[in-house]
Design an enzyme around this catalytic site. Structure first.
Site, PDB file in Angstrom:
ATOM      1  N   ASP A   1      50.933-112.395  19.274  1.00 12.94           N
ATOM      2  CA  ASP A   1      49.955-112.634  18.214  1.00 12.94           C
ATOM      3  C   ASP A   1      48.790-113.451  18.748  1.00 12.94           C
ATOM      4  O   ASP A   1      47.631-113.216  18.436  1.00 12.94           O
ATOM      5  CB  ASP A   1      50.586-113.420  17.061  1.00 12.94           C
TER       6      ASP A   1
ATOM      7  N   ASP B   1      47.672-113.757  21.881  1.00 11.92           N
ATOM      8  CA  ASP B   1      46.775-113.008  22.755  1.00 11.92           C
ATOM      9  C   ASP B   1      45.902-112.045  21.962  1.00 11.92           C
ATOM     10  O   ASP B   1      44.731-111.838  22.271  1.00 11.92           O
ATOM     11  CB  ASP B   1      47.576-112.240  23.819  1.00 11.92           C
TER      12      ASP B   1
ATOM     13  N   ASP C   1      44.892-112.499  18.897  1.00  9.17           N
ATOM     14  CA  ASP C   1      43.858-113.299  18.250  1.00  9.17           C
ATOM     15  C   ASP C   1      42.743-113.673  19.215  1.00  9.17           C
ATOM     16  O   ASP C   1      41.568-113.714  18.852  1.00  9.17           O
ATOM     17  CB  ASP C   1      44.459-114.582  17.660  1.00  9.17           C
TER      18      ASP C   1
ATOM     19  N   SER D   1      48.877 -84.533 -10.479  1.00 10.79           N
ATOM     20  CA  SER D   1      50.164 -85.212 -10.699  1.00 10.79           C
ATOM     21  C   SER D   1      51.260 -84.335 -10.109  1.00 10.79           C
ATOM     22  O   SER D   1      50.978 -83.258  -9.577  1.00 10.79           O
ATOM     23  CB  SER D   1      50.465 -85.350 -12.176  1.00 10.79           C
TER      24      SER D   1
ATOM     25  N   GLU E   1      60.443 -85.222   1.163  1.00  9.40           N
ATOM     26  CA  GLU E   1      59.908 -86.534   1.517  1.00  9.40           C
ATOM     27  C   GLU E   1      60.345 -87.507   0.445  1.00  9.40           C
ATOM     28  O   GLU E   1      60.590 -87.113  -0.682  1.00  9.40           O
ATOM     29  CB  GLU E   1      58.377 -86.501   1.448  1.00  9.40           C
TER      30      GLU E   1
ATOM     31  N   LYS F   1      59.561 -90.332  -2.310  1.00  9.02           N
ATOM     32  CA  LYS F   1      58.420 -90.626  -3.169  1.00  9.02           C
ATOM     33  C   LYS F   1      58.200 -92.130  -3.112  1.00  9.02           C
ATOM     34  O   LYS F   1      58.969 -92.906  -3.664  1.00  9.02           O
ATOM     35  CB  LYS F   1      58.712 -90.166  -4.599  1.00  9.02           C
TER      36      LYS F   1
ATOM     37  N   ASP G   1      56.763 -95.704  -3.741  1.00 12.07           N
ATOM     38  CA  ASP G   1      56.358 -96.269  -5.018  1.00 12.07           C
ATOM     39  C   ASP G   1      55.271 -97.327  -4.823  1.00 12.07           C
ATOM     40  O   ASP G   1      55.546 -98.466  -4.488  1.00 12.07           O
ATOM     41  CB  ASP G   1      57.590 -96.889  -5.690  1.00 12.07           C
TER      42      ASP G   1
ATOM     43  N   ARG H   1      43.207 -93.037  -7.062  1.00 11.46           N
ATOM     44  CA  ARG H   1      43.417 -91.764  -7.728  1.00 11.46           C
ATOM     45  C   ARG H   1      42.672 -91.678  -9.057  1.00 11.46           C
ATOM     46  O   ARG H   1      42.142 -90.644  -9.415  1.00 11.46           O
ATOM     47  CB  ARG H   1      44.909 -91.564  -7.968  1.00 11.46           C
TER      48      ARG H   1
ATOM     49  N   TYR I   1      51.023 -88.861   2.992  1.00 13.78           N
ATOM     50  CA  TYR I   1      51.851 -87.711   2.624  1.00 13.78           C
ATOM     51  C   TYR I   1      51.105 -86.389   2.471  1.00 13.78           C
ATOM     52  O   TYR I   1      51.707 -85.371   2.188  1.00 13.78           O
ATOM     53  CB  TYR I   1      52.665 -88.004   1.359  1.00 13.78           C
TER      54      TYR I   1
ATOM     55  N   LYS J   1      63.233 -87.644  -9.648  1.00 10.66           N
ATOM     56  CA  LYS J   1      63.257 -89.107  -9.858  1.00 10.66           C
ATOM     57  C   LYS J   1      64.676 -89.650  -9.727  1.00 10.66           C
ATOM     58  O   LYS J   1      65.606 -89.113 -10.338  1.00 10.66           O
ATOM     59  CB  LYS J   1      62.742 -89.436 -11.262  1.00 10.66           C
TER      60      LYS J   1
ATOM     61  N   CYS K   1      63.731-132.974 -18.489  1.00 12.40           N
ATOM     62  CA  CYS K   1      63.913-132.549 -17.102  1.00 12.40           C
ATOM     63  C   CYS K   1      65.385-132.661 -16.687  1.00 12.40           C
ATOM     64  O   CYS K   1      65.989-133.719 -16.872  1.00 12.40           O
ATOM     65  CB  CYS K   1      63.038-133.409 -16.197  1.00 12.40           C
TER      66      CYS K   1
ATOM     67  N   CYS L   1      65.370-135.655 -13.864  1.00 11.11           N
ATOM     68  CA  CYS L   1      65.043-137.066 -14.111  1.00 11.11           C
ATOM     69  C   CYS L   1      65.020-137.405 -15.585  1.00 11.11           C
ATOM     70  O   CYS L   1      64.706-138.528 -15.962  1.00 11.11           O
ATOM     71  CB  CYS L   1      63.705-137.405 -13.467  1.00 11.11           C
TER      72      CYS L   1
ATOM     73  N   CYS M   1      57.707-130.887 -15.746  1.00 10.96           N
ATOM     74  CA  CYS M   1      58.175-132.261 -15.819  1.00 10.96           C
ATOM     75  C   CYS M   1      56.999-133.135 -15.379  1.00 10.96           C
ATOM     76  O   CYS M   1      56.521-133.003 -14.262  1.00 10.96           O
ATOM     77  CB  CYS M   1      59.359-132.480 -14.887  1.00 10.96           C
TER      78      CYS M   1
ATOM     79  N   CYS N   1      60.269-138.132 -10.205  1.00 15.03           N
ATOM     80  CA  CYS N   1      61.267-137.063 -10.294  1.00 15.03           C
ATOM     81  C   CYS N   1      61.698-136.696  -8.857  1.00 15.03           C
ATOM     82  O   CYS N   1      60.892-136.177  -8.081  1.00 15.03           O
ATOM     83  CB  CYS N   1      60.631-135.872 -10.998  1.00 15.03           C
TER      84      CYS N   1
HETATM   85  P1  AMP Z   1      53.229 -88.937 -10.713  1.00 19.19           P
HETATM   86  O1  AMP Z   1      52.373 -90.196 -10.689  1.00 19.19           O
HETATM   87  O2  AMP Z   1      54.594 -89.192 -11.225  1.00 19.19           O
HETATM   88  O3  AMP Z   1      52.532 -87.778 -11.301  1.00 19.19           O
HETATM   89  O4  AMP Z   1      53.478 -88.589  -9.185  1.00 19.19           O
HETATM   90  C1  AMP Z   1      52.435 -88.239  -8.341  1.00 19.19           C
HETATM   91  C2  AMP Z   1      52.192 -89.354  -7.381  1.00 19.19           C
HETATM   92  O5  AMP Z   1      53.302 -89.569  -6.532  1.00 19.19           O
HETATM   93  C3  AMP Z   1      51.093 -89.040  -6.443  1.00 19.19           C
HETATM   94  O6  AMP Z   1      49.840 -89.348  -7.000  1.00 19.19           O
HETATM   95  C4  AMP Z   1      51.393 -89.910  -5.275  1.00 19.19           C
HETATM   96  O7  AMP Z   1      50.649 -91.100  -5.379  1.00 19.19           O
HETATM   97  C5  AMP Z   1      52.841 -90.261  -5.403  1.00 19.19           C
HETATM   98  N1  AMP Z   1      53.636 -89.940  -4.200  1.00 19.19           N
HETATM   99  C6  AMP Z   1      54.448 -90.820  -3.575  1.00 19.19           C
HETATM  100  N2  AMP Z   1      55.049 -90.265  -2.515  1.00 19.19           N
HETATM  101  C7  AMP Z   1      54.596 -88.996  -2.422  1.00 19.19           C
HETATM  102  C8  AMP Z   1      54.860 -87.932  -1.517  1.00 19.19           C
HETATM  103  N3  AMP Z   1      55.707 -88.056  -0.497  1.00 19.19           N
HETATM  104  N4  AMP Z   1      54.211 -86.772  -1.729  1.00 19.19           N
HETATM  105  C9  AMP Z   1      53.349 -86.627  -2.774  1.00 19.19           C
HETATM  106  N5  AMP Z   1      53.069 -87.597  -3.668  1.00 19.19           N
HETATM  107  C10 AMP Z   1      53.693 -88.782  -3.496  1.00 19.19           C
HETATM  108 ZN    ZN Z   2      61.788-134.476 -13.563  1.00 17.91          ZN
END
Ligand code: AMP
Ligand code: ZN
Length: 666
Positions: A32, A34, A36, A81, A112, A114, A116, A135, A223, A310, A404, A407, A422, A428
């Site tokens: 790190d 080096d 920097d 979507s 793949e 999904k 989150d 999006r 993706y 899901k 508290c 105390c 507190c 405390c």
């Molecule tokens: P939804 O929001 O439920 O309509 O799901 C669509 C969203 O899933 C997309 O807009 C992506 O942001 C997300 N997503 C996450 N992983 C993937 C993936 N491997 N392929 C496609 N979409 C994905």
């Molecule tokens: Zn206290």
């Protein structure tokens, strides 16, 4: 000697490479420190030679650009979507539907995870990141390029140029360990923790200050590649290209030929997803052939060639045994649910956070209640509901504590605060030791040789009552203590001595002012430059500092108007703690522009916008986003917005060029 431009180019390339190994491949090729140093070298060269400015230089990752309003931008290709499925049957039905459209062809799929987080669309032109757009509603999103640039795993310049102009889509995620760390820091300064990594990731994209985004450990998992005439036959190949180009494409993707293989993938990840460093909420199954994808096309809202599956949110049912209350170093009280131990997502859950009194009231949670716990994003599981049918007769509503637990002082809750506190700051025990523990921690004074337990011991033995006392410790005083060898005593004294060199930003954070976390401390240090200026700042001045609100301002005023704190700080001053910004930082600072308000608009040649703003601020001026009567000058680059120009003319605000600005600077 290498000519400067050449040297800059070489440094950029070198840094880019280290960056790639570290953030994308998770395999460091340099320390790190080096890294920097190289970055600093590049930064210095770029500062000296603004003519070689490049918005995609590795130096641009630290952020600094402030966006007040994000521009809305049309997506070149709509972001659809995904249709959802929840069962094996749903998947079989989907397969039948597409097989019918395509006729008698053999199909190949990719599976793949999904991821989150928050979806993002990255536009590359001639191999360089041009813009990043959220999006939004799928047709239009917000341009968040300045913020996205700070995410180290996103290449600003690609490595493989099979194609160099394309869109690439991915998910911006906040990996779990980073999320836990961020929350730890929040709770420590008395803030409520963030709810879950997904919201925190999408919230990060909309922060106004990109430097703040740079401090967050965000990641981006790709993706989909979208190009007009892609040279790939399959989705898998396209992702392979993305990987070669330097993007992070998770290894978990798999090509499947049969439904059984798809189901196997689902089952495997349903069980094993918690071993991943980030959160996933399902699987996305896609038709692999891009020709087939095109033939299948889209419904009104989603591609026919893809299907999301899901995962079920994991829940457990257990009983609440007791509610206990923790005291933090700022005096903030956090209620904790102590549960009958239960298995959930591969771990045994014994405790859940209840956040604050409102949360308890909202749930109406009572001792002996049967509760549903979920690990929906939060690392500390949360109680999502109560099974009222199972509530024992005669149960009584939970009364939040009034005093508290440590105390016994009566708790207070100020208007606008979610938490009780507190108020017995200096009496405390948990607060006293908590504050000293914070003071010595790695991100603050970083005092080697001291740990949480030693602090408790030193406090119990009456050797320290506050952090200033640390500087009066001597080996003679420490050695007689239980389990203290001469060597550890030496280390403590040495560590304490070394901390005198710690920078002002960190010292300010170390003081433990409520709501003044790392970022706020940095802002305050840069703005006020030394502790006396900060101590004397009025409420009105404080709230005028970027991103300092009423709550923080009040807390700072409270802190410095307390005599005990003033005395502690005076002692720290005598011990030689750093209470002003580094000379080097102050060198280029003047107050030439004091009282002047600038608006910066358009594209510049001699400076980046960030540099321009920094230069204004370093000379005591203020930068704002919109033109008003108070604006002194507008610095206009190329392509300044016509509405801005009109407004400036109307208000009679002078418009100057960057050359004029350089003149002013002289
Ligand atoms: P939804 O929001 O439920 O309509 O799901 C669509 C969203 O899933 C997309 O807009 C992506 O942001 C997300 N997503 C996450 N992983 C993937 C993936 N491997 N392929 C496609 N979409 C994905
Ligand atoms: Zn206290």
């Amino acid at each position: 000697m290498l000519d400067t431009q050449q040297k800059i180019k070489q440094l950029r390339e070198e840094l880019r490479n280290h960056n790639y190994y570290y953030y994308v491949l998770d395999n460091a090729t340099i320390s790190d420190r080096d890294f920097d140093m190289l970055l600093k070298e590049l930064q210095e060269l770029e500062n000296k030679h603004p003519e070689f400015f490049d918005p995609n230089s590795p130096t641009q990752r630290v952020g600094g650009e402030v966006t007040k309003n994000f521009n809305t931008i049309d997506h070149t290709h709509r972001m659809y979507s995904l249709d959802n499925s929840y069962s094996r049957q749903d998947i079989l039905d989907w397969e039948t539907r597409i097989q019918k459209i395509l006729g008698d062809v053999s199909l190949e799929y990719t599976c793949e995870l999904k991821y989150d987080g928050a979806s993002i669309n990255l536009y590359y032109k001639d191999g360089k990141l041009e813009k990043a757009v959220t999006r939004g509603d799928g047709f239009q999103g917000d341009e968040v390029t300045a913020n996205v640039k700070t995410i180290r795993s996103i290449p600003l310049v690609i490595k493989n140029k099979t194609i160099d102009t394309f869109e690439i889509r991915g998910e911006i995620v906040l990996p779990l360990d980073g999320f836990v760390q961020m929350n730890k820091e929040r709770v420590e300064v008395g803030e409520d923790p963030y709810r879950n990594p997904r919201n925190t990731a999408s919230g990060s994209l909309k922060l106004q200050d990109s430097a703040e985004v740079a401090d967050r450990p965000l990641d981006c998992l790709l993706y989909q590649v979208v190009a007009d005439r892609p040279p790939f036959k399959t989705h898998f190949e396209a992702l392979q290209f993305a990987k070669d180009a330097g993007f992070k494409v998770p290894q978990t993707i798999k090509v499947c030929f049969t439904t059984d293989e798809i189901l196997e993938f689902l089952n495997y990840w349903d069980e094993n997803r918690h071993t991943l460093p980030y959160e996933t909420d399902g699987v996305v199954i896609k038709v692999n052939s891009l020709d087939h994808q095109e033939e299948l096309g889209y419904t009104a809202k989603s591609p026919r060639w893809a299907l999301a599956y899901k995962f079920k949110a994991e829940q457990a049912i257990t009983v609440l045994n007791e509610i206990t209350y923790q005291v933090g170093r700022t005096g903030a009280i956090t209620p904790v649910a102590n549960l009958e131990p239960v298995e959930l997502a591969g771990t045994t859950v014994k405790r859940a956070s209840l956040h604050n009194a409102d949360q308890i009231e909202k749930l109406d949670i009572r001792i002996n209640d049967t509760v549903f716990v979920e690990k929906g994003g939060e690392i500390i599981p949360k109680i999502v509901a109560i099974d009222l049918d199972k509530r024992p007769t005669g149960s009584i509503p939970t009364k939040y504590i009034t005093h508290c637990p440590d105390c016994d002082t009566e708790l207070v809750r100020k208007e606008g605060d979610a938490k009780h506190f507190c108020p017995n700051e200096f009496g405390c025990p948990t607060q006293i030791t908590g504050r000293i523990q914070h003071f010595i921690s790695r991100k603050t004074m970083n005092i080697d040789g001291l740990g949480a337990e030693t602090i408790e011991l030193l406090y119990k033995e009456g050797l320290i009552h506050n952090y200033a006392d640390l500087y009066e410790l001597t080996e003679d005083k420490i050695i007689p203590l239980e389990r203290m060898a001469e060597k550890s005593a030496k280390n403590i004294v040495k560590g304490v001595e070394n901390s005198k060199k710690v920078t002002f930003e960190k010292v300010l954070f170390a003081l433990g002012i409520r709501y003044v976390g790392e970022t706020v401390a940095k802002k305050l240090a840069r703005h006020y430059k030394n502790i006396d200026n900060l101590t004397n700042a009025s409420f009105d001045e404080l709230v005028n500092v970027d991103e300092i609100g009423d709550r923080i301002a009040n807390s700072i005023i409270d802190f410095f108007s307390n005599e005990i704190n003033v005395e502690i700080i005076n002692r720290l001053k005598q011990f030689g703690i750093t209470f002003s910004l580094d000379e080097k930082y102050l060198e280029d600072q003047t107050d030439k522009f004091k009282g002047l308000v600038f608006v910066v608009s358009g594209v510049f040649h001699k400076f980046s916008r960030t540099e321009l703003k920094k230069s204004i601020e370093n000379n005591g001026g203020k930068v704002t986003g919109s033109i008003s009567k108070k604006t002194s000058y507008i610095i206009a680059g190329d392509n300044m917005g016509p509405s801005k120009k009109e407004k400036a003319d109307k208000l009679g605000v002078p418009i100057i060029s960057e050359i004029d600005f350089i003149e002013l600077l002289k």
